[in-house]
Structure formats: C-alpha cells, structure tokens
Write a protein that holds these residues in place. Structure first.
Motif, mmCIF file in Angstrom:
data_model
loop_
_atom_site.group_PDB
_atom_site.id
_atom_site.type_symbol
_atom_site.label_atom_id
_atom_site.label_comp_id
_atom_site.label_asym_id
_atom_site.label_seq_id
_atom_site.Cartn_x
_atom_site.Cartn_y
_atom_site.Cartn_z
ATOM 1 N N TYR A 31 -4.748 6.384 14.848
ATOM 2 C CA TYR A 31 -3.372 6.560 14.378
ATOM 3 C C TYR A 31 -3.075 5.407 13.445
ATOM 4 C CZ TYR A 31 1.720 7.035 14.361
ATOM 5 O OH TYR A 31 3.034 7.172 13.984
ATOM 6 N N VAL A 32 -2.766 5.736 12.186
ATOM 7 C CA VAL A 32 -2.504 4.682 11.207
ATOM 8 C C VAL A 32 -1.025 4.324 11.235
ATOM 9 C CG1 VAL A 32 -4.488 4.957 9.703
ATOM 10 C CG2 VAL A 32 -2.570 6.503 9.430
ATOM 11 N N THR A 33 -0.781 3.076 11.539
ATOM 12 C CA THR A 33 0.586 2.585 11.745
ATOM 13 C C THR A 33 0.635 1.075 11.544
ATOM 14 O OG1 THR A 33 2.194 2.140 13.517
ATOM 15 C CG2 THR A 33 -0.043 2.593 14.205
ATOM 16 N N PRO A 34 1.755 0.550 11.033
ATOM 17 C CA PRO A 34 1.861 -0.911 10.879
ATOM 18 C C PRO A 34 1.738 -1.654 12.213
ATOM 19 C CG PRO A 34 3.607 0.203 9.662
ATOM 20 C CD PRO A 34 2.929 1.247 10.487
ATOM 21 N N GLN A 35 1.907 -0.936 13.349
ATOM 22 C CA GLN A 35 1.775 -1.581 14.665
ATOM 23 C C GLN A 35 0.319 -1.708 15.126
ATOM 24 O OE1 GLN A 35 4.525 0.954 14.517
ATOM 25 N NE2 GLN A 35 5.582 -0.906 13.897
ATOM 26 N N CYS A 37 -1.914 11.194 10.821
ATOM 27 C CA CYS A 37 -0.925 10.634 9.906
ATOM 28 C C CYS A 37 0.479 11.008 10.349
ATOM 29 C CB CYS A 37 -1.130 11.173 8.495
ATOM 30 S SG CYS A 37 -2.784 10.931 7.871
ATOM 31 N N GLY A 38 1.320 10.007 10.490
ATOM 32 C CA GLY A 38 2.705 10.260 10.867
ATOM 33 C C GLY A 38 3.602 10.391 9.652
ATOM 34 N N HIS A 39 4.789 10.911 9.885
ATOM 35 C CA HIS A 39 5.817 10.954 8.852
ATOM 36 C C HIS A 39 7.160 10.769 9.512
ATOM 37 C CE1 HIS A 39 5.528 11.553 4.562
ATOM 38 N NE2 HIS A 39 4.255 11.704 4.794
ATOM 39 N N ILE A 56 -3.350 -0.900 7.934
ATOM 40 C CA ILE A 56 -4.040 -1.392 6.734
ATOM 41 C C ILE A 56 -3.321 -2.585 6.120
ATOM 42 C CG2 ILE A 56 -5.124 0.836 6.216
ATOM 43 C CD1 ILE A 56 -3.049 0.947 3.809
ATOM 44 N N GLY A 57 -2.238 -3.032 6.713
ATOM 45 C CA GLY A 57 -1.580 -4.219 6.175
ATOM 46 C C GLY A 57 -0.115 -4.276 6.572
ATOM 47 N N ASP A 58 0.493 -5.451 6.393
ATOM 48 C CA ASP A 58 1.875 -5.668 6.820
ATOM 49 C C ASP A 58 2.876 -5.206 5.775
ATOM 50 O OD1 ASP A 58 1.069 -6.638 9.229
ATOM 51 O OD2 ASP A 58 1.173 -8.750 8.658
ATOM 52 N N TYR A 59 3.040 -3.919 5.679
ATOM 53 C CA TYR A 59 4.052 -3.309 4.814
ATOM 54 C C TYR A 59 4.255 -1.901 5.339
ATOM 55 C CZ TYR A 59 -0.571 -2.341 2.964
ATOM 56 O OH TYR A 59 -1.892 -2.060 2.871
ATOM 57 N N VAL A 60 5.325 -1.250 4.901
ATOM 58 C CA VAL A 60 5.644 0.076 5.442
ATOM 59 C C VAL A 60 5.537 1.135 4.344
ATOM 60 C CG1 VAL A 60 7.324 1.453 6.695
ATOM 61 C CG2 VAL A 60 7.199 -1.006 7.094
ATOM 62 N N LEU A 61 4.712 2.140 4.602
ATOM 63 C CA LEU A 61 4.555 3.268 3.687
ATOM 64 C C LEU A 61 5.491 4.391 4.131
ATOM 65 C CD1 LEU A 61 0.650 3.239 3.769
ATOM 66 C CD2 LEU A 61 2.091 2.281 1.973
ATOM 67 N N THR A 62 5.597 5.456 3.322
ATOM 68 C CA THR A 62 6.475 6.565 3.707
ATOM 69 C C THR A 62 5.774 7.496 4.689
ATOM 70 O OG1 THR A 62 5.742 7.861 1.818
ATOM 71 C CG2 THR A 62 7.714 6.513 1.523
ATOM 72 N N GLY A 63 4.447 7.386 4.789
ATOM 73 C CA GLY A 63 3.706 8.216 5.726
ATOM 74 C C GLY A 63 2.316 7.646 5.889
ATOM 75 N N GLY A 64 1.537 8.186 6.818
ATOM 76 C CA GLY A 64 0.217 7.620 7.102
ATOM 77 C C GLY A 64 -0.882 8.058 6.156
ATOM 78 N N GLU A 65 -0.596 9.032 5.257
ATOM 79 C CA GLU A 65 -1.666 9.624 4.444
ATOM 80 C C GLU A 65 -2.419 8.614 3.581
ATOM 81 O OE1 GLU A 65 1.235 11.026 4.971
ATOM 82 O OE2 GLU A 65 0.599 12.836 6.052
ATOM 83 N N LEU A 66 -1.677 7.751 2.869
ATOM 84 C CA LEU A 66 -2.350 6.783 1.994
ATOM 85 C C LEU A 66 -3.186 5.803 2.818
ATOM 86 C CD1 LEU A 66 0.387 6.126 -0.686
ATOM 87 C CD2 LEU A 66 -1.907 7.019 -1.112
ATOM 88 N N ALA A 67 -2.676 5.418 3.984
ATOM 89 C CA ALA A 67 -3.430 4.505 4.851
ATOM 90 C C ALA A 67 -4.707 5.192 5.340
ATOM 91 C CB ALA A 67 -2.573 4.062 6.027
ATOM 92 N N ALA A 68 -4.589 6.469 5.712
ATOM 93 C CA ALA A 68 -5.768 7.210 6.176
ATOM 94 C C ALA A 68 -6.809 7.291 5.064
ATOM 95 C CB ALA A 68 -5.371 8.612 6.632
#
Ligand code: 4FM
Length: 459
Positions: free
Chosen positions: A85-89, A111-113, A132-144
């Motif tokens: 699960y890709v998440t800033p946590q 990927c969450g949204h 993938i790093g300390d910032y917040v994306l709009t969803g998990g897709e780019l991190a995945a």
C-alpha cells in the motif's frame, strides 16, 4: 516473468504511464507484466460507488473496504502475494527495498484515492506500507509507478545485456560522477582534459574522486557509509588471499555490512542472497550470525567451526573449495580468438554439450550478461562466467576440445573483462577438479590458504 498487479480507480493512468520506453519494451518482451485492475469493477453497490463519508465526521470521502477486498481476492485467488500500500505513512522506499522486491515473482500494489481507505481492508490484505517520500500526492498511482519502475529495472533482462544494474555506482554509497558528451567545448565550458586522455586508470581515479567530493558535500550520510566500508576493506586487505571474496563484494558495491566485530565481519551479497562471514573464533562467529538475515539462501565461510554453527541452523555443505585470486593489473593473453558474451539464445546450445550445470541458474547468469562462450565456426565449444556472488566459474569445455587451451582462453577472457571494470578477479575450485586447479596456477593466480565452504538450507 515478474508480474505487477495494480489495484486502482484509474487503471488507464497505470497502463499509459508504464507503456513507453524501457519498461514498456520489457512488457512487450514478456520479461515483466503490468496488470492494472479497476477497483470499481468489483463494487456491489447498485450505482457503482466505491466511496463513502468517514465515521466520526471529517472532510472528504474514504474508499470502502468491500470493493478493494474483492479486487484483491480476484487477483490473488487466495494465494499469499506480497501486497504494497503506497502511502506517506509507509516505510521509506529505497534502492535496497527495490532489490528485495525484485526477487518476488508477483506483487500487488494498492493505490488509494480521496482521503484514504477503510483501515479494516488494509489490515486484511496489505503486507507492506511503503512511502516514496515526505510529500502528499493526490493518489497512489504515481507512487506505485515509481516503485514498479525502480523494481522492474532490476529484473534480469529488462535493461538488456551489458548494462546490468549490479554495476551501478549508487550501490557504492557514492553519487554519480559528472559526465560529458560532444561537443568538446560548449558555451565556453570544456570537457575535463583527463576524459580525453584515453588513460582508463586515470579516468577511473578522476571519476572516483569527483564522486567522493560530491557525496561528501551533498550527502554526508551516504559518505559516512562509504568510509565505513573502505575501512573494512582496508582491514581485510591484510589477509587479502583469504578475504578477497568479501573485499570484492564490498568494493564492487554489491555488499552490505551486516556486522563488524573487531577484525571479523559479516557481509551480505544483496543480489545473490549469500552471506559471507569472516570469523576468527566460534564466539565471534556465533555473534556475527545473529546479524545475518533469516532468509539467507547460502553462506560462504572458511572455518570448520562456522560449518558447525550453520549446521545447527539447518544449513548443509554443498561445496568445499579452494580460493584463487589474480592480483596483477595486466590483462592475460587470450589465444582462442572467437570468444564473446552469450545471450539467452545460447541456452539452447548448452544442454547439448553439458549436463553438469544447473540450467535455471545458467539462464539467470546469461540474462545478467555474465556468461562468455568460445566458438569454433558456429559451434559453442565452451563457456565460463561470473557467479551471482562475484567469483569466476562455470568453466566448461566440450570433451572433444579439451587440451587445446580453450579453458585457459575462456578464463583469461573473463579475468580481462573484470580487470577492465577495476575489479580483482577471483574464483573457487573444488579440490577434485585437477585440471581446473592446474589452470589457476598456469594463469598465475594465487591460492588462499583457507578452505572455503558453501552451505545451503535444503528446501
Ligand atoms: C495515498 C493519496 C493514498 C490518497 C495518497 C490515498 C505517497 C507517497 C502518496 C498519496 N504514496 N509515497 N508520498 N500517496 O503521497 O507513497 Cl487514499
């Protein structure tokens, strides 16, 4: 083939994002597969909804457990597949985690949204929380996609022969040195003179110096690890013949220091899953083994008492070897002229001439670009290569060509290739292989005093 299943509300984003360039080509060649799975297809809601408001109140919407769970079930079919699960946590993603994940046959990325996913389904299906790093994306897709890209390029065959990821300088704990291409002068800036000199030793030295300076200035954390490693290599070099396997593992940037105890150390060869332990006493050995990963496939040790300690842990001897190293910097003459790197197509020629080698392993080494073959006309008459853990080996010459110097040429060729990269060539030979032992002496390799043991845990 390595499979990446991506559970997402935006499957087209994944499909498009990974269709181009190197990853797209690897998928076309069936070396990897990317399988975007639309979570919305699994909702049981009459209106196709997948989200709802949070209990306890608060802003935004949450993804509901049911569609995520059913999408996961549909992919896994109840099998245990590592699920990220890709998440800033999550745990910070790095090259080491990428290498670890690249060993899996199959991965599921979730990927969450919106504002998140119902905690209960995360408890049921997720094995790894990754950031993938300390910032917040709009969803998990780019991190995945970032994770898939970094993992996929470590799968053998994805980068193609010759550009294997194992050689990367990132693993040396040093940043890349600066690079230049034509023209020689651009906007008044010249290419550093040494790069035009053709002096490969000087170029290697300049690049190392640049990499060190940059790392020291920009990434003191990495530089600290680099220095620790160089200190250990320095200590081991006092007993070079017996420790060259560990020194090379570290110097080639393929080793991770697990534990240091005085003059002793345990080093993990990441790619091959081999633990190399140098222990001068059973007490020290016992202590060092506590730092070795549970999932260690093989051990390489050089003391009887280490075999005893590993026996207690379920490992069994698979080979007893002598260790040889080539300490000169000059390349060896290669008499047999037609020697070249083999690709996976050569695998079909190999069973015809040799049944002593493990085919799956040979295929893996071929894919890694680490095998070289000697040809007479179109016929492959012998081969040699570099083992996953770094030693020269797998030397084989077809029976009707023995005694013609083909073996000597093959080994010399592999030695020369390693020297080009600035490595110190070494290898292991079982004492029963008399021809191979004689060959080492003939080529001028030094023999280590210790006896080396390879141990493996039976499945
Ligand atoms: C994740 C948004 C889950 C919504 C995200 C949900 C991220 C990161 C990230 C955004 N993932 N590293 N940074 N995800 O920002 O991994 Cl429900």
């Amino acid at each position: 083939m390595m499979k990446f299943h991506v559970l997402t509300l935006f499957p087209e984003m994944i499909a498009q994002g990974l269709a181009a360039s190197i990853i797209g080509r690897a998928a076309e060649k069936n070396i990897i597969a990317v399988d975007p799975v639309n979570i919305r297809n699994y909702t049981t809601d009459r209106h196709g909804r997948v989200d709802d408001t949070p209990y306890g109140g608060g802003a935004g919407m949450l993804m509901q457990a049911q569609p995520v769970y059913d999408a996961h079930r549909a992919v896994s079919g109840g099998r245990k597949i590592r699920t990220l699960y890709v998440t800033p946590q999550g745990r910070p993603f790095d090259q080491k985690m990428a290498a670890e994940l690249a060993k899996e046959e199959e991965l599921i990325l979730l990927c969450g949204h919106y504002e998140g996913i119902d905690e209960r389904v995360l408890n049921e299906v997720v094995t790894d929380f990754v950031s993938i790093g300390d910032y917040v994306l709009t969803g998990g897709e780019l991190a995945a996609m970032v994770i898939i890209d970094a993992v996929a390029r470590l799968v053998p065959g994805v980068l193609g022969n010759g550009t294997s990821a194992e050689e990367e300088s990132f693993y040396n704990d040093l940043l890349e040195y600066p690079q230049y291409t034509r023209p020689e002068v651009w906007q008044g800036q010249s290419v550093p003179k040494v790069l035009l000199s053709g002096d490969h030793a000087a170029i290697r030295e300049w690049r190392l110096e640049q990499a060190k300076e940059r790392t020291k200035a920009l990434r003191p954390d990495l530089y600290g690890r680099y220095e620790e490693r160089q200190r250990l290599i320095g200590r081991l070099s006092r007993d070079k013949r017996n420790q060259i396997h560990i020194m090379e593992c570290l110097a080639r940037g393929q080793g991770e220091i697990l534990q240091i105890a005085g003059e002793d150390a345990a080093v993990y060869h990441r790619e091959s899953g081999v633990c190399m332990v140098k222990a001068s006493s059973a007490e020290s050995g016992r202590y060092l083994l506590t730092a070795c990963p549970e999932e260690t496939k093989r051990y390489l040790v050089s003391r009887d008492f280490m075999c005893g300690l590993l026996w207690e842990r379920g490992y069994r001897e698979i080979a007893v070897c002598r260790q040889f190293l080539y300490t000169r910097k000059v390349p060896l003459p290669v008499r047999h002229k037609d020697i070249r790197q083999l690709d996976t197509e050569s695998l079909s020629c190999i069973p015809a001439i040799c049944d002593t080698q493990n085919r799956a392993y040979l295929e893996e080494r071929l894919r890694a670009g680490s095998m070289y073959g000697a040809f007479v006309g179109d016929r492959l008459v012998g081969f040699a290569g570099v083992h996953a853990a770094g030693g020269i080996g797998m030397l084989y010459v077809s029976e009707d060509f023995r005694g013609n110097g083909v073996g000597a040429s093959l080994e010399s060729y592999v030695i020369n290739r390693l020297l080009e990269r600035g490595y110190t060539p070494y290898g292991h030979v079982a004492p029963c292989r008399e021809a191979a032992l004689r060959l080492q002496e003939k080529l001028g390799l030094y023999q280590a005093g210790d006896t080396f043991y390879w141990l493996e845990k039976p499945e």
